[in-house]
Structure formats: structure tokens, C-alpha cells
Design a protein around this motif. Structure first.
Motif, PDB file in Angstrom:
ATOM      1  N   ASP A  39       0.881  -1.227   0.014  1.00  0.00           N
ATOM      2  CA  ASP A  39       0.046   0.098  -0.170  1.00  0.00           C
ATOM      3  C   ASP A  39       1.051   1.214  -0.048  1.00  0.00           C
ATOM      4  O   ASP A  39       0.841   2.037   0.836  1.00  0.00           O
ATOM      5  N   LEU A  40       1.537   1.522  -1.195  1.00  0.00           N
ATOM      6  CA  LEU A  40       2.429   2.431  -1.354  1.00  0.00           C
ATOM      7  C   LEU A  40       2.511   3.004  -2.561  1.00  0.00           C
ATOM      8  O   LEU A  40       2.512   2.290  -3.552  1.00  0.00           O
ATOM      9  N   ASP A  41       2.075   4.423  -2.853  1.00  0.00           N
ATOM     10  CA  ASP A  41       2.011   5.030  -4.288  1.00  0.00           C
ATOM     11  C   ASP A  41       3.326   5.351  -4.834  1.00  0.00           C
ATOM     12  O   ASP A  41       4.245   5.471  -3.644  1.00  0.00           O
ATOM     13  N   ARG A  42       3.387   5.272  -5.743  1.00  0.00           N
ATOM     14  CA  ARG A  42       4.638   5.912  -6.629  1.00  0.00           C
ATOM     15  C   ARG A  42       5.986   5.167  -6.267  1.00  0.00           C
ATOM     16  O   ARG A  42       6.925   5.950  -5.940  1.00  0.00           O
ATOM     17  N   PHE A  43       5.847   3.793  -5.917  1.00  0.00           N
ATOM     18  CA  PHE A  43       7.086   3.196  -5.772  1.00  0.00           C
ATOM     19  C   PHE A  43       7.527   2.360  -7.010  1.00  0.00           C
ATOM     20  O   PHE A  43       6.828   1.365  -7.311  1.00  0.00           O
ATOM     21  N   ALA A  44       8.561   2.636  -7.715  1.00  0.00           N
ATOM     22  CA  ALA A  44       9.033   1.683  -9.036  1.00  0.00           C
ATOM     23  C   ALA A  44      10.389   1.251  -8.833  1.00  0.00           C
ATOM     24  O   ALA A  44      11.110   1.457  -9.719  1.00  0.00           O
ATOM     25  N   GLY A  45      10.767   1.069  -7.701  1.00  0.00           N
ATOM     26  CA  GLY A  45      12.249   0.752  -7.494  1.00  0.00           C
ATOM     27  C   GLY A  45      12.368  -0.700  -7.138  1.00  0.00           C
ATOM     28  O   GLY A  45      13.522  -1.247  -6.956  1.00  0.00           O
ATOM     29  N   ALA A  46      11.348  -1.854  -7.588  1.00  0.00           N
ATOM     30  CA  ALA A  46      11.724  -3.061  -7.443  1.00  0.00           C
ATOM     31  C   ALA A  46      12.055  -3.714  -8.638  1.00  0.00           C
ATOM     32  O   ALA A  46      11.745  -4.683  -9.008  1.00  0.00           O
ATOM     33  N   ALA A  47      13.307  -3.150  -8.955  1.00  0.00           N
ATOM     34  CA  ALA A  47      13.935  -3.587 -10.408  1.00  0.00           C
ATOM     35  C   ALA A  47      14.672  -5.098  -9.940  1.00  0.00           C
ATOM     36  O   ALA A  47      14.215  -6.197 -10.654  1.00  0.00           O
ATOM     37  N   SER A  48      15.502  -4.898  -9.038  1.00  0.00           N
ATOM     38  CA  SER A  48      16.212  -6.437  -8.620  1.00  0.00           C
ATOM     39  C   SER A  48      16.694  -6.083  -7.238  1.00  0.00           C
ATOM     40  O   SER A  48      17.205  -4.926  -6.815  1.00  0.00           O
ATOM     41  N   ALA A  49      17.195  -7.039  -6.680  1.00  0.00           N
ATOM     42  CA  ALA A  49      17.667  -7.288  -5.385  1.00  0.00           C
ATOM     43  C   ALA A  49      19.112  -6.573  -5.231  1.00  0.00           C
ATOM     44  O   ALA A  49      19.776  -6.469  -6.505  1.00  0.00           O
ATOM     45  N   MET A  50      19.858  -6.022  -4.326  1.00  0.00           N
ATOM     46  CA  MET A  50      20.974  -5.368  -4.344  1.00  0.00           C
ATOM     47  C   MET A  50      21.625  -5.627  -2.844  1.00  0.00           C
ATOM     48  O   MET A  50      21.032  -5.924  -2.030  1.00  0.00           O
TER      49      MET A  50
END
Length: 283
Positions: free
Chosen positions: A211-222
């Protein structure tokens, strides 16, 4: 020094840093080699990690390269002269080299950061969770090989649970917390262990909820491991062909920024613990 039959990621990193210094000085390999009474073939071997380098030669090279960063030079000397045989060495010849390289990287790190979207970070995993992950491998691992991987993963936890732990920060997406790689009981135990570990002063766990708006950072683990000096920081990212080690200044800078962006989007540690506690009760 004699040629190595097999190099480690740490030995290769030392060679990479020597090459970077030479190139920054504008010297060709044969020119640098001549300055220390060597040849281009041996220089190539040192810069690839195939051959070691003595403290005297390393300091001579640094001087000829006009490197004035004493802390960095001392750190390179420590890498070149280190003869540590860590706990991971007992797995040499039994597990793939990347397993040992990761353990050695963690051993020498002074701070560790993780970002995970699908799985619990390895340093926080229980035995049952790790066993379930490795059991999913195709082709299936023989029982002995699977158990070796589980024991190795549990051994890695010494960097946050041992007598001399390092600061550790993890940002975990809700999806990783909810995915049941085993059964409900094992998932509940896993969440409880995260809560227990997060109570330590040196461990910080943050959660990114669905439930978080505007989160597009789930590309890959780091994975980001800070070295004794910033120039020796190392990042690991998952790729279609395996895990990639990143050490260029541009890459490290971008990944530090990415971690802070993901961290800023997450719940604070207190709210994160409350969140995990609620999930555990739902299991």
C-alpha cells in the motif's frame, strides 16, 4: 610470486584497483612494469589477480602512479598481504566459488546493506527458509549438496550475530515477507526471527508495504558492502546470468542513491517491526 590456479573475487578486485591506478596515471602495462623491473606479462597477471603483489611493489607502483591517498594504499596493501583463512575455506572445493567470495566480501565489509523484493535477505534467513529456497533449484540438488549450502548460509550470519558484528541495514518488500517458500509455521518462525534480530542496535530492518503510491524501485535485489575505504565498496546485483559484482565509481554512486531512495520510501524501523508482527500473527 607464483601464478594462482584459481582466483577469488577479492584477489581480482585488488588487480582491478591496480589497473585503475595505472590507467589514471596514463601508463601502459609495459611502461608500469619497467618501473618495478618487471614485464608486461607479469603486470597483466597482477592486474587480473592471477599473480600476487608484494607490499614493496605495490607501494612502488602507487608512488609511480602519483596516488596520494594513503588510506587507500594501506587498504590495498592489506588486501595484498592478507593471509586470512576464514571459516568459508572449509567449503572450498565443495561449493561453487561465488559462495566463498560472498562470505569473504562480508567478512571484510564494515557495513552491509540489502534490498530484497522476493526473498528474505540471506543474513536474516532461518535454516528452514534457506533449505526451502535451495530445494527449489532445478536440477534438484543431492541432499548432501543442499545441506552444504544451508550450513554455509547459516555460517554467513556470523557478520551480524557473531562476537564482532557489523552494522546491517535491510529494506524488505512486503511481497518477500508474505511469500511462503515453505509452510505457514516456517514462515511464522522466519518473521519472528527477523523481529528478534531487528532488536539489536546494529541491525535495522525497514519494510516497503504494498500500500505505497509511486514506488517503482523493485527492479532487482541489491547487496551493498562498504569497504574499509569508500573506493573499496562493492555492490552485487542479480542478472539473468548470475550475480554481477560492481565496483566502478559511477555504479557505486548510483546504487548508493538507489538505496537511499528505497529507504526513504519504506516504513521506519518501529513501524516496520509492527508491520512484521502483524504479518506473523496472520500466518
Amino acid at each position: 610470486m607464483p601464478r594462482r590456479r584459481q582466483t577469488t573475487a577479492r584477489q581480482e578486485r585488488l588487480g582491478t584497483e591496480l589497473r585503475k591506478l595505472r590507467e589514471a596515471a596514463g601508463l601502459k602495462a609495459r611502461e608500469a612494469a619497467a618501473l618495478i623491473g618487471s614485464d608486461s606479462a607479469q603486470m597483466s597477471q597482477m592486474e587480473s589477480g592471477v599473480a600476487g603483489v608484494s607490499e614493496e611493489r605495490l607501494r612502488s607502483l602507487a608512488s609511480n602512479y602519483a596516488c596520494m591517498d594513503e588510506a587507500f594504499i594501506d587498504a590495498l596493501v592489506a588486501m595484498a598481504t592478507d593471509r586470512t583463512r576464514g571459516w568459508w575455506e572449509k567449503y572450498r572445493g565443495l561449493l561453487p566459488t561465488p559462495f566463498l567470495d560472498l562470505a569473504e566480501l562480508e567478512h571484510h565489509a564494515v557495513h552491509r546493506y540489502d534490498v530484497e523484493f522476493l526473498y528474505i535477505p540471506g543474513l536474516l534467513q532461518t535454516e528452514d527458509y534457506a533449505r526451502a529456497i535451495f530445494s527449489y533449484r532445478v536440477p534438484e540438488l543431492p541432499y548432501g549438496d543442499l545441506e552444504l549450502r544451508v550450513r554455509h548460509r547459516m555460517g554467513r550470519k556470523v557478520v551480524i550475530e557473531g562476537p564482532d558484528p557489523i552494522p546491517y541495514e535491510a529494506v524488505i518488500h512486503e511481497s518477500a515477507l508474505r511469500i511462503r517458500v515453505s509452510d505457514r509455521a516456517a514462515s511464522r518462525v522466519q518473521l519472528t526471527q527477523i523481529l528478534e534480530l531487528s532488536e539489536a542496535e546494529h541491525v535495522t530492518v525497514r519494510v516497503i508495504p504494498f500500500d505505497l503510491d509511486r514506488f517503482a524501485g523493485a527492479a532487482s535485489a541489491m547487496v551493498y558492502a562498504r569497504g574499509v575505504v569508500p573506493k573499496l565498496d562493492t555492490a552485487l546485483r542479480d542478472t539473468p546470468h548470475g550475480t554481477a559484482y560492481m565496483d566502478s565509481e559511477a555504479q557505486l554512486g548510483a546504487l548508493r542513491t538507489l538505496f537511499r531512495k528505497v529507504e526513504a520510501a519504506s516504513l521506519n524501523p518501529e513501524r516496520s517491526r509492527d508491520f512484521i508482527h502483524r504479518l506473523a500473527k496472520e500466518m
